[in-house]
Design a protein around this motif. Structure first.
Motif, PDB file in Angstrom:
ATOM      1  N   ILE A  22       8.426   3.103  -3.258  1.00 51.93           N
ATOM      2  CA  ILE A  22       7.502   3.859  -2.417  1.00 51.93           C
ATOM      3  C   ILE A  22       6.672   2.934  -1.535  1.00 51.93           C
ATOM      4  O   ILE A  22       6.546   3.151  -0.317  1.00 51.93           O
ATOM      5  CB  ILE A  22       6.598   4.757  -3.282  1.00 51.93           C
ATOM      6  CG1 ILE A  22       7.410   5.891  -3.891  1.00 51.93           C
ATOM      7  CG2 ILE A  22       5.434   5.318  -2.468  1.00 51.93           C
ATOM      8  CD1 ILE A  22       6.694   6.648  -4.990  1.00 51.93           C
ATOM      9  N   LEU A  23       6.092   1.896  -2.122  1.00 56.25           N
ATOM     10  CA  LEU A  23       5.256   0.985  -1.342  1.00 56.25           C
ATOM     11  C   LEU A  23       6.070   0.161  -0.350  1.00 56.25           C
ATOM     12  O   LEU A  23       5.619  -0.087   0.779  1.00 56.25           O
ATOM     13  CB  LEU A  23       4.465   0.062  -2.269  1.00 56.25           C
ATOM     14  CG  LEU A  23       3.405   0.748  -3.131  1.00 56.25           C
ATOM     15  CD1 LEU A  23       2.762  -0.252  -4.081  1.00 56.25           C
ATOM     16  CD2 LEU A  23       2.364   1.427  -2.277  1.00 56.25           C
ATOM     17  N   SER A  24       7.275  -0.260  -0.731  1.00 53.72           N
ATOM     18  CA  SER A  24       8.129  -1.012   0.189  1.00 53.72           C
ATOM     19  C   SER A  24       8.554  -0.142   1.368  1.00 53.72           C
ATOM     20  O   SER A  24       8.546  -0.592   2.514  1.00 53.72           O
ATOM     21  CB  SER A  24       9.372  -1.530  -0.536  1.00 53.72           C
ATOM     22  OG  SER A  24       9.009  -2.429  -1.536  1.00 53.72           O
ATOM     23  N   PHE A  25       8.922   1.095   1.068  1.00 52.50           N
ATOM     24  CA  PHE A  25       9.301   2.020   2.135  1.00 52.50           C
ATOM     25  C   PHE A  25       8.128   2.244   3.087  1.00 52.50           C
ATOM     26  O   PHE A  25       8.305   2.241   4.306  1.00 52.50           O
ATOM     27  CB  PHE A  25       9.772   3.353   1.526  1.00 52.50           C
ATOM     28  CG  PHE A  25      10.205   4.357   2.553  1.00 52.50           C
ATOM     29  CD1 PHE A  25      11.419   4.225   3.198  1.00 52.50           C
ATOM     30  CD2 PHE A  25       9.388   5.433   2.878  1.00 52.50           C
ATOM     31  CE1 PHE A  25      11.820   5.155   4.154  1.00 52.50           C
ATOM     32  CE2 PHE A  25       9.772   6.357   3.822  1.00 52.50           C
ATOM     33  CZ  PHE A  25      10.992   6.213   4.468  1.00 52.50           C
ATOM     34  N   GLY A  26       6.934   2.403   2.537  1.00 52.26           N
ATOM     35  CA  GLY A  26       5.742   2.576   3.366  1.00 52.26           C
ATOM     36  C   GLY A  26       5.489   1.376   4.254  1.00 52.26           C
ATOM     37  O   GLY A  26       5.144   1.509   5.429  1.00 52.26           O
ATOM     38  N   PHE A  27       5.641   0.161   3.706  1.00 55.37           N
ATOM     39  CA  PHE A  27       5.452  -1.058   4.497  1.00 55.37           C
ATOM     40  C   PHE A  27       6.478  -1.142   5.618  1.00 55.37           C
ATOM     41  O   PHE A  27       6.144  -1.483   6.760  1.00 55.37           O
ATOM     42  CB  PHE A  27       5.540  -2.288   3.590  1.00 55.37           C
ATOM     43  CG  PHE A  27       5.434  -3.587   4.324  1.00 55.37           C
ATOM     44  CD1 PHE A  27       4.220  -4.005   4.852  1.00 55.37           C
ATOM     45  CD2 PHE A  27       6.554  -4.400   4.494  1.00 55.37           C
ATOM     46  CE1 PHE A  27       4.117  -5.206   5.543  1.00 55.37           C
ATOM     47  CE2 PHE A  27       6.462  -5.601   5.176  1.00 55.37           C
ATOM     48  CZ  PHE A  27       5.239  -6.008   5.700  1.00 55.37           C
ATOM     49  N   ILE A  28       7.741  -0.845   5.315  1.00 57.40           N
ATOM     50  CA  ILE A  28       8.805  -0.900   6.325  1.00 57.40           C
ATOM     51  C   ILE A  28       8.541   0.119   7.430  1.00 57.40           C
ATOM     52  O   ILE A  28       8.667  -0.197   8.624  1.00 57.40           O
ATOM     53  CB  ILE A  28      10.188  -0.691   5.676  1.00 57.40           C
ATOM     54  CG1 ILE A  28      10.528  -1.895   4.799  1.00 57.40           C
ATOM     55  CG2 ILE A  28      11.264  -0.462   6.722  1.00 57.40           C
ATOM     56  CD1 ILE A  28      11.729  -1.699   3.901  1.00 57.40           C
ATOM     57  N   VAL A  29       8.175   1.328   7.053  1.00 57.76           N
ATOM     58  CA  VAL A  29       7.879   2.355   8.053  1.00 57.76           C
ATOM     59  C   VAL A  29       6.700   1.933   8.922  1.00 57.76           C
ATOM     60  O   VAL A  29       6.719   2.089  10.150  1.00 57.76           O
ATOM     61  CB  VAL A  29       7.618   3.731   7.381  1.00 57.76           C
ATOM     62  CG1 VAL A  29       7.016   4.726   8.352  1.00 57.76           C
ATOM     63  CG2 VAL A  29       8.903   4.275   6.792  1.00 57.76           C
ATOM     64  N   LEU A  30       5.674   1.381   8.301  1.00 62.41           N
ATOM     65  CA  LEU A  30       4.508   0.903   9.050  1.00 62.41           C
ATOM     66  C   LEU A  30       4.905  -0.164  10.066  1.00 62.41           C
ATOM     67  O   LEU A  30       4.470  -0.117  11.228  1.00 62.41           O
ATOM     68  CB  LEU A  30       3.460   0.348   8.081  1.00 62.41           C
ATOM     69  CG  LEU A  30       2.183  -0.177   8.710  1.00 62.41           C
ATOM     70  CD1 LEU A  30       1.363   0.988   9.266  1.00 62.41           C
ATOM     71  CD2 LEU A  30       1.392  -0.965   7.699  1.00 62.41           C
TER      72      LEU A  30
END
Length: 152
Positions: A22-30
């Motif tokens: 979840i956090l990695s996906f959020g960072f990538i999207v950001l």
């Protein structure tokens, strides 16, 4: 007395994996949103972080996920379930202890409690017990609860 302990190590692994994704996906999207909003200019997109530091960011995300998951799963060790003389005892959503007779069970259903799969045993006005699916002898426990839910 039958005691069903929480498999807290298994729960920690599950929560680490979930939180890291979840956090990695959020960072990538950001970073992708920032890249698009800056007109695909890599220098402006990564002005606050060097491209070579991105693996370090993912390592930090992993360490945070591991630490947080370990703390939460260690806390949930207290969520064991006991059944003695037809009375089930466990913890509710807020980890307060609840006890009620098995015959009082109105329904039991799966639920995703903030990313953690649980089975909620509802006894109406007597309260609820949240049982993590990562629990010892889960098949036996859930079969027993299913029998009482169906009125037998």
């Amino acid at each position: 007395m039958e005691v069903y302990e929480v498999k807290w190590k298994e729960l920690a692994k599950f929560m680490t994996r979930q939180l890291f994704v979840i956090l990695s996906f959020g960072f990538i999207v950001l970073m992708l949103v920032r890249l698009v909003s800056t007109g695909f200019d890599m220098a402006v997109t990564f002005e606050h972080i060097k491209l070579s530091h991105v693996p370090v960011v993912f390592f930090i995300i992993f360490v945070f996920s591991l630490t947080f998951a370990f703390l939460i799963s260690a806390l949930l060790k207290c969520a064991r379930v006991t059944i003695e003389n037809g009375v089930i005892t466990g913890r509710n959503y807020w980890l307060f202890k609840r006890s009620f007779e098995l015959v009082s069970i109105k329904k039991a259903f799966p639920f995703n409690s903030n990313g953690m799969p649980v089975v909620i045993v509802d006894a109406g006005k007597k309260g609820e017990i949240h049982i993590p699916v990562h629990i010892e002898k889960s098949e036996e426990l859930f079969a027993l609860l299913d029998n009482y839910q169906n009125g037998t």
